[in-house]
Design a protein around this motif. Structure first.
Motif, PDB file in Angstrom:
ATOM      1  N   THR A  11      -8.901  -9.134  -1.449  1.00 20.60           N
ATOM      2  CA  THR A  11      -8.669  -8.123  -0.416  1.00 20.60           C
ATOM      3  C   THR A  11      -8.523  -8.783   0.947  1.00 20.60           C
ATOM      4  OG1 THR A  11      -9.866  -6.412  -1.629  1.00 20.60           O
ATOM      5  CG2 THR A  11      -9.595  -6.071   0.728  1.00 20.60           C
TER       6      THR A  11
ATOM      7  N   VAL B 179     -11.895 -12.617  -0.777  1.00 16.31           N
ATOM      8  CA  VAL B 179     -11.314 -12.030   0.431  1.00 16.31           C
ATOM      9  C   VAL B 179     -10.376 -13.045   1.074  1.00 16.31           C
ATOM     10  CG1 VAL B 179     -13.161 -10.387   0.915  1.00 16.31           C
ATOM     11  CG2 VAL B 179     -13.348 -12.721   1.798  1.00 16.31           C
TER      12      VAL B 179
ATOM     13  N   ALA C 186     -14.688  -4.911   2.050  1.00 17.73           N
ATOM     14  CA  ALA C 186     -13.930  -5.386   0.894  1.00 17.73           C
ATOM     15  C   ALA C 186     -14.849  -5.699  -0.277  1.00 17.73           C
ATOM     16  CB  ALA C 186     -13.120  -6.620   1.282  1.00 17.73           C
TER      17      ALA C 186
ATOM     18  N   TYR D  74      -2.349  -3.969   6.304  1.00 12.96           N
ATOM     19  CA  TYR D  74      -3.802  -3.977   6.481  1.00 12.96           C
ATOM     20  C   TYR D  74      -4.241  -3.507   7.859  1.00 12.96           C
ATOM     21  CZ  TYR D  74      -3.578  -8.102   9.496  1.00 12.96           C
ATOM     22  OH  TYR D  74      -3.319  -8.951  10.539  1.00 12.96           O
TER      23      TYR D  74
ATOM     24  N   VAL E  36      -4.830  -7.048  -2.272  1.00  7.23           N
ATOM     25  CA  VAL E  36      -4.838  -5.707  -1.692  1.00  7.23           C
ATOM     26  C   VAL E  36      -4.972  -5.832  -0.175  1.00  7.23           C
ATOM     27  CG1 VAL E  36      -6.128  -3.530  -1.561  1.00  7.23           C
ATOM     28  CG2 VAL E  36      -5.896  -4.721  -3.750  1.00  7.23           C
TER      29      VAL E  36
ATOM     30  N   THR F  14      -9.478  -0.993  -2.544  1.00  8.87           N
ATOM     31  CA  THR F  14      -9.930  -2.125  -3.347  1.00  8.87           C
ATOM     32  C   THR F  14     -10.579  -1.639  -4.644  1.00  8.87           C
ATOM     33  OG1 THR F  14     -10.277  -3.513  -1.397  1.00  8.87           O
ATOM     34  CG2 THR F  14     -11.455  -4.145  -3.394  1.00  8.87           C
TER      35      THR F  14
ATOM     36  N   VAL G 147      -8.904  -9.519  -8.049  1.00 11.58           N
ATOM     37  CA  VAL G 147      -8.465  -8.728  -6.904  1.00 11.58           C
ATOM     38  C   VAL G 147      -8.962  -9.405  -5.642  1.00 11.58           C
ATOM     39  CG1 VAL G 147      -8.685  -6.527  -5.687  1.00 11.58           C
ATOM     40  CG2 VAL G 147      -8.380  -6.559  -8.165  1.00 11.58           C
TER      41      VAL G 147
ATOM     42  N   THR H  40       0.863  -1.175   0.000  1.00  7.69           N
ATOM     43  CA  THR H  40       0.000   0.000   0.000  1.00  7.69           C
ATOM     44  C   THR H  40       0.900   1.225   0.000  1.00  7.69           C
ATOM     45  OG1 THR H  40      -1.751  -1.135   1.230  1.00  7.69           O
ATOM     46  CG2 THR H  40      -1.798   1.275   1.228  1.00  7.69           C
TER      47      THR H  40
ATOM     48  N   ALA I   4     -14.082  -6.421  -4.402  1.00 13.86           N
ATOM     49  CA  ALA I   4     -13.149  -7.542  -4.309  1.00 13.86           C
ATOM     50  C   ALA I   4     -13.737  -8.790  -4.954  1.00 13.86           C
ATOM     51  CB  ALA I   4     -12.807  -7.830  -2.845  1.00 13.86           C
TER      52      ALA I   4
ATOM     53  N   ARG J  71      -9.214  -2.414  -8.361  1.00  7.63           N
ATOM     54  CA  ARG J  71     -10.100  -3.163  -9.251  1.00  7.63           C
ATOM     55  C   ARG J  71     -10.338  -2.386 -10.550  1.00  7.63           C
ATOM     56  NH1 ARG J  71     -10.728  -7.832 -10.670  1.00  7.63           N
ATOM     57  NH2 ARG J  71      -9.910  -6.647 -12.402  1.00  7.63           N
TER      58      ARG J  71
END
Length: 256
Positions: free
Chosen positions: A79, A104, A96, A52, A45, A64, A77, A15, A101, A68
């Motif tokens: 998350t 997950v 998310a 996170y 992500v 996210t 993607v 990030t 997303a 995306r």
């Protein structure tokens, strides 16, 4: 057998932050798009690599959505949406999913105990039809996903970042879903023994080498050792410095 959302190497995306510590969604999304062009098959992500635990649910959803939007539909993607208890994880998962997303990634609480199945049932309910991948990296990201529990959990896959070759073989023996390694020391082995893929921090700076190692290139696997150790022992500064050296991105971090 649960079909994998993707096969091959995904990046555990850093990030990126600006100098004031705000999430730089545009720069992070641009970095993800660049890696996809370099052959990365999927993007994680806000995993542990993505700091996170320093992101709010709103930041996670917005990040996210930005990533995306920057990627072709063919690049999933995922998350990170772990929580210290089932209610917190459910809220994180909903954030998310609201950001778009495709799946997950959720680690169990540090003290999951016999309630592991109930925890993942709550997570799966919050996710609706979005696939849930369990995350095993105890001590860094929550608690343990036990081998014995794997076959009965309502999950669509597993990421294991411990770097244990023995455990990887056990997972492949008992679990019918896709298994992804998170340690760049095991990428070549993962490809050789039939794991679905890898989700790697070092792929932020060494995407081609990561892909080549999974596809059986011994020299590429050996080339990942130095960045693997730097990312492991100097987190997040070492990893962000490697990414900055290659792509000119920010080294700002909220952790470390």
């Amino acid at each position: 057998m649960t079909q994998p959302l993707w096969t091959g190497v995904a990046v555990a995306l850093v990030t990126l932050f600006d100098d004031d510590g705000a999430v730089d969604e545009r720069a992070t999304a641009a970095h993800a798009a660049r890696l996809a062009q370099d052959g990365i098959a999927a993007v994680l992500v806000a995993g542990s690599t993505g700091e996170y635990d320093a992101l709010t649910d709103a930041e996670l959803a917005a990040l996210t959505a930005a990533v995306r939007a920057a990627l072709p539909a063919s690049v999933p993607v995922v998350t990170g949406a772990s929580g210290a208890w089932r209610g917190g994880a459910a809220a994180r998962v909903e954030a998310a999913v609201s950001g778009g997303a495709d799946a997950v990634l959720v680690a169990p609480p540090r003290r999951s105990g016999p309630d592991l199945a109930a925890y993942y049932e709550a997570v799966a309910k919050a996710a609706g039809g979005t696939p849930v991948l369990a995350y095993h990296f105890p001590g860094t990201a929550g608690g343990e996903v036990s081998i014995s529990a794997l076959p009965d959990l309502p999950i669509a896959g597993l990421k294991d970042s411990t770097g244990s070759a023995e455990r990887l073989l056990e997972e492949l023996a008992v679990f019918g879903g896709p298994v992804y390694v998170g340690s760049s020391a095991l990428v070549l082995m993962a490809g050789a023994v039939g794991a679905a893929g890898a989700i790697l921090a070092v792929a932020n700076a060494y995407p081609a080498e990561s892909v080549a190692a999974f596809n059986g290139d011994v020299a590429a696997q050996r080339a990942l050792l130095t960045p693997h150790l730097r990312a492991k022992h100097q987190f997040p500064a070492g990893l962000k410095a490697m990414v900055a050296d290659r792509y000119g991105t920010s080294t700002a971090a909220r952790l470390g």
